[in-house]
Design a protein around this motif. Structure first.
Motif, short mmCIF file in Angstrom:
data_model
loop_
_atom_site.label_atom_id
_atom_site.label_comp_id
_atom_site.label_asym_id
_atom_site.label_seq_id
_atom_site.Cartn_x
_atom_site.Cartn_y
_atom_site.Cartn_z
N PHE A 1 0.69 -1.28 0.12
CA PHE A 1 -0.19 0.15 -0.13
C PHE A 1 0.80 1.26 -0.23
O PHE A 1 0.32 2.54 0.13
CB PHE A 1 -1.14 -0.09 1.31
CG PHE A 1 -1.67 -1.23 1.38
CD1 PHE A 1 -2.38 -1.75 0.38
CD2 PHE A 1 -1.49 -1.99 2.57
CE1 PHE A 1 -3.07 -3.16 0.44
CE2 PHE A 1 -2.30 -3.23 2.71
CZ PHE A 1 -3.01 -3.65 1.70
N GLN A 2 2.05 1.11 -0.13
CA GLN A 2 2.93 2.33 -0.02
C GLN A 2 2.94 2.92 -1.46
O GLN A 2 2.69 2.32 -2.18
CB GLN A 2 4.49 2.05 0.16
CG GLN A 2 4.62 1.32 1.63
CD GLN A 2 4.47 2.42 2.73
OE1 GLN A 2 4.31 3.56 2.53
NE2 GLN A 2 4.50 2.07 3.97
N PRO A 3 3.27 4.06 -1.73
CA PRO A 3 3.83 5.21 -0.54
C PRO A 3 2.80 6.05 -0.37
O PRO A 3 3.19 6.54 0.67
CB PRO A 3 4.92 5.93 -1.41
CG PRO A 3 4.28 6.05 -2.90
CD PRO A 3 3.57 4.54 -3.24
N ALA A 4 1.58 6.27 -0.93
CA ALA A 4 0.89 7.23 -0.65
C ALA A 4 -0.42 6.77 0.18
O ALA A 4 -1.46 6.71 -0.21
CB ALA A 4 0.07 7.78 -2.08
N VAL A 5 -0.16 6.44 1.47
CA VAL A 5 -1.06 5.65 2.17
C VAL A 5 -1.19 6.52 3.59
O VAL A 5 -0.23 7.03 4.12
CB VAL A 5 -0.63 4.19 2.43
CG1 VAL A 5 0.74 4.12 3.38
CG2 VAL A 5 -1.77 3.68 3.16
N GLY A 6 -2.42 6.51 4.20
CA GLY A 6 -2.77 7.34 5.40
C GLY A 6 -3.48 6.22 6.10
O GLY A 6 -4.24 5.29 5.62
N ARG A 7 -3.49 6.57 7.44
CA ARG A 7 -4.24 5.56 8.33
C ARG A 7 -5.69 5.95 8.42
O ARG A 7 -6.02 7.07 8.61
CB ARG A 7 -3.72 5.59 9.62
CG ARG A 7 -2.62 4.70 9.98
CD ARG A 7 -1.55 5.36 9.80
NE ARG A 7 -0.25 4.67 10.11
CZ ARG A 7 0.94 4.74 9.47
NH1 ARG A 7 1.11 5.80 8.40
NH2 ARG A 7 2.00 4.02 9.76
N GLY A 8 -6.50 4.96 8.34
CA GLY A 8 -8.00 5.38 8.18
C GLY A 8 -8.60 5.10 9.65
O GLY A 8 -8.09 4.85 10.44
N ILE A 9 -9.93 5.54 9.60
CA ILE A 9 -10.59 5.60 11.11
C ILE A 9 -10.76 4.21 11.68
O ILE A 9 -10.48 3.81 12.74
CB ILE A 9 -11.99 6.37 10.99
CG1 ILE A 9 -12.73 6.58 12.27
CG2 ILE A 9 -12.87 5.38 9.79
CD1 ILE A 9 -11.90 7.56 13.12
N GLY A 10 -10.87 3.35 10.64
CA GLY A 10 -10.87 1.76 10.92
C GLY A 10 -9.86 1.17 12.13
O GLY A 10 -10.07 0.48 13.09
#
Length: 112
Positions: free
Chosen positions: A80-89
């Motif tokens: 899932f790199q490089p443009a990944v952020g942590r979601g609310i889940g």
């Protein structure tokens, strides 16, 4: 709810569920199912043996889930790199795992 959100994709922002993060996501799911199973058994009157305290089992499962979620929070899979952020889940999963520890310890204190 997504554990990760991927931006920069031509299709828009994508969400990745915990199930799709590999074995760790599946183990967190399994811990949740085991806890629900234990609670369902207790609701139907089935008790664990007296030598196995319910509260400590639930707290131990919560600890295992907390460690697994923290691993996924810190170590994002390379897929899932490089443009990944942590979601609310993932944050809700961490909160639920921590609450399992608290609930197990409260149940253990209540039984003592």
């Amino acid at each position: 709810m997504g554990w990760y959100s991927i931006s920069g994709d031509p299709r828009g922002t994508l969400s990745v569920l915990g199930w799709h993060t590999g074995t760790i996501g599946k183990l967190v799911f399994a811990v949740g199912v085991i806890v629900l199973g234990l609670l369902a058994l207790r609701a139907f009157g089935v008790e664990l043996p007296p030598s196995v305290p319910d509260g400590l089992v639930i707290a131990g499962l919560g600890l295992a889930a907390t460690i697994l979620v923290l691993i996924r929070l810190i170590d994002v899979p390379e897929t899932f790199q490089p443009a990944v952020g942590r979601g609310i889940g993932i944050w809700l999963s961490l909160l639920a795992a921590l609450l399992l520890i608290v609930a197990g310890l409260l149940k253990s204190a209540e039984d003592a």
